[in-house]
Design a protein around this motif. Structure first.
Motif, PDB file in Angstrom:
ATOM      1  N   ALA A 204       0.819  -1.203   0.000  1.00 46.52           N
ATOM      2  CA  ALA A 204       0.000   0.000   0.000  1.00 46.52           C
ATOM      3  C   ALA A 204       0.854   1.255   0.000  1.00 46.52           C
ATOM      4  N   PHE A 205       0.326   2.308  -0.610  1.00 46.39           N
ATOM      5  CA  PHE A 205       0.920   3.640  -0.515  1.00 46.39           C
ATOM      6  C   PHE A 205      -0.209   4.656  -0.597  1.00 46.39           C
ATOM      7  N   THR A 206       0.089   5.899  -0.235  1.00 48.54           N
ATOM      8  CA  THR A 206      -0.904   6.964  -0.273  1.00 48.54           C
ATOM      9  C   THR A 206      -0.848   7.676  -1.607  1.00 48.54           C
ATOM     10  N   GLN A 207      -1.930   7.588  -2.356  1.00 43.96           N
ATOM     11  CA  GLN A 207      -2.052   8.273  -3.644  1.00 43.96           C
ATOM     12  C   GLN A 207      -2.884   9.528  -3.441  1.00 43.96           C
ATOM     13  N   GLY A 337       7.930   4.767   4.382  1.00 44.98           N
ATOM     14  CA  GLY A 337       6.559   4.380   4.081  1.00 44.98           C
ATOM     15  C   GLY A 337       5.660   5.540   3.715  1.00 44.98           C
ATOM     16  N   ARG A 338       6.225   6.731   3.544  1.00 46.92           N
ATOM     17  CA  ARG A 338       5.400   7.899   3.217  1.00 46.92           C
ATOM     18  C   ARG A 338       5.526   8.268   1.741  1.00 46.92           C
ATOM     19  N   SER A 339       4.603   9.083   1.316  1.00 43.88           N
ATOM     20  CA  SER A 339       4.611   9.580  -0.057  1.00 43.88           C
ATOM     21  C   SER A 339       5.179  10.994  -0.080  1.00 43.88           C
ATOM     22  N   ARG A 340       6.146  11.224  -0.952  1.00 48.54           N
ATOM     23  CA  ARG A 340       6.831  12.502  -1.025  1.00 48.54           C
ATOM     24  C   ARG A 340       6.060  13.505  -1.885  1.00 48.54           C
ATOM     25  N   ARG A 341       6.371  14.766  -1.682  1.00 50.25           N
ATOM     26  CA  ARG A 341       5.780  15.836  -2.488  1.00 50.25           C
ATOM     27  C   ARG A 341       6.351  15.814  -3.907  1.00 50.25           C
TER      28      ARG A 341
END
Length: 464
Positions: A204-207, A337-341
């Protein structure tokens, strides 16, 4: 006429951060300074793109594009609507022209027949609008109202102008005649190329985003997507590699094309990317903003349709990434585990990170921006060329239209494919890893290119 590309001298050093959208929580005075700088930069670019003679401004260079003078006045019309009338609460300056510059009332091919403002009138109009927009910027608290929170309305207008500037840049590419725009060549690659492919781990990732202050409605809300493991190319597809496909008869072999794609390539008579031609010796040349020159083999290929991208992918034994795969490869950081800008992190772009801002009038060679690589090691996912994704244009779960349906909502479910990442003609204020673009699969006057992906093989997991 000016003989230079638009740049802001104060931010022109390669390592200097390029003004982009604000981070969450900037105070009002910092926001005001940022917005004023971005409004100035967008208008300076518009001025360069329209600093041509009257015939060039009023001619329709392609039925796919508006006359440049329409784009200029339309920029002013949208700015007046949102910043002067709405935020500023002022009376309309030119209410009688609203319909002329409503993009939904008139097709691009018909706009040349409208009673448009003359070039002189258009320049006067946009200048008057800008003066009043700056008054509105000074008076707005930039808080307390959704349209004004974090200067959203101003950011929307900055991005709108920059998007039309990129459209006008595409019009310059379509026009015939000698070059009117000039810029330095992009940097060359200074380090060896890395591996050809990168394994993106499953999970999973944050879209999307729920916190980016100037994100447009189609980028929202943030939501978790489970993406199976896949492999993506480290670099975009180059001219040299695409020429191999052409020279191998790729345009003559229906095995590589979808049924729709094959029908279109036959109907349109496509035989190579737009603006390519052969010289007397059979070598490939391209026309770039009025100049005819040999293709640069290690630059990303540009001006290809979605159908061509799909066909090339099949010929290569691969496929296009889905939109979710593209975004995960661009912004997911497996260490946190985070989504970058941005692919490289959360810091604003510099000219060391990406080929943006019309600083160069062509893509840079693959590997030219090692500082811009993603956490997973994928290069040039921001700038250079828009990358086609194998996804249709749909809203995210929980989508909420804001502030008007004609930006995103009315296009959902239509005959569109998604593009990601921006191009050399995209400004830093109008791109991020969550930014979504879309167009018809047959379009290639845009600065569109290709990045390939494939499913995971057992051998890919060895040593991972």
């Amino acid at each position: 006429m000016t003989d230079a590309v638009t740049r802001t001298p104060a931010t022109d050093e390669p390592g200097t951060p390029r003004l982009a959208a604000p981070r969450p929580g900037e105070d009002a005075e910092t926001l005001r300074t940022r917005v004023a700088g971005l409004l100035e930069r967008s208008r300076a670019r518009s001025a360069v793109l329209t600093d041509v003679d009257e015939a060039e401004l009023t001619t329709q260079h392609s039925p796919l594009m508006s006359p440049l003078v329409w784009d200029l006045a339309h920029i002013g019309s949208q700015e007046e609507l949102w910043l002067v009338r709405d935020v500023g609460g002022r009376e309309p300056l030119r209410p009688e022209i609203d319909g002329l510059y409503d993009a939904f009332q008139h097709s691009r091919s018909s706009r040349v027949e409208l009673p448009l403002l003359t070039p002189s009138e258009a320049r006067t109009y946009v200048a008057e609008v800008r003066d009043k927009a700056l008054d509105a910027l000074g008076a707005s608290p930039l808080r307390g109202r959704r349209l004004e929170n974090d200067a959203f309305a101003f950011g929307m207008i900055v991005q709108h102008e920059q998007q039309h500037d990129e459209t006008m840049l595409a019009t310059h590419q379509l026009r015939t005649g000698s070059p009117l725009l000039h810029a330095p060549a992009p940097p060359r690659r200074s380090t060896p190329l890395g591996p050809a492919e990168v394994l993106v781990p499953g999970g999973a990732f944050t879209q999307g985003t729920s916190t980016e202050p100037w994100a447009l409605d189609n980028e929202r809300p943030a939501h978790v997507v489970d993406v199976p493991a896949f492999v993506i190319d480290t670099y975009p597809v180059t001219n040299g590699r695409y020429a191999e496909f052409v020279d191998a008869g790729g345009y003559d072999d229906p095995r590589y094309w979808t049924e729709r794609g094959w029908a279109y390539v036959r109907e349109a008579g496509l035989a190579a990317p737009q603006f390519w031609q052969r010289d007397a010796g059979g070598d490939w040349l391209r026309r770039r903003f009025g100049a005819v020159e040999p293709i640069v083999t290690d630059e990303p290929v540009v001006h290809v349709t979605f159908h061509e991208a799909q066909a090339f992918a099949r010929w290569s034994g691969k496929r296009l990434p889905t939109e979710a795969e593209w975004e995960k490869a661009a912004r997911f950081d497996p260490a946190t585990g985070r989504s970058r800008r941005y692919p490289w992190g959360d810091d604003e772009p510099t000219h060391l990170h990406a080929n943006l801002d019309q600083r160069h009038l062509q893509p840079a060679p693959v590997g030219a921006y090692p500082a811009g690589a993603s956490a997973l090691g994928v290069h040039q996912m921001i700038g250079d060329v828009w990358e086609w994704c194998d996804s249709g244009w749909h809203p995210y779960p929980g989508f909420e239209m804001f502030p008007y349906p004609e930006y995103s909502e009315v296009f959902f479910g239509g005959d569109y494919a998604v593009l990601r990442g921006g191009s050399f003609g995209t400004d830093a204020s109008a791109i991020r890893t969550t930014f979504r673009n879309w167009d018809h699969p047959i379009r290639r006057q845009i600065f569109s290119g290709i990045r390939l992906a494939r499913d995971v093989r057992p051998s890919d997991q060895q040593g991972a």
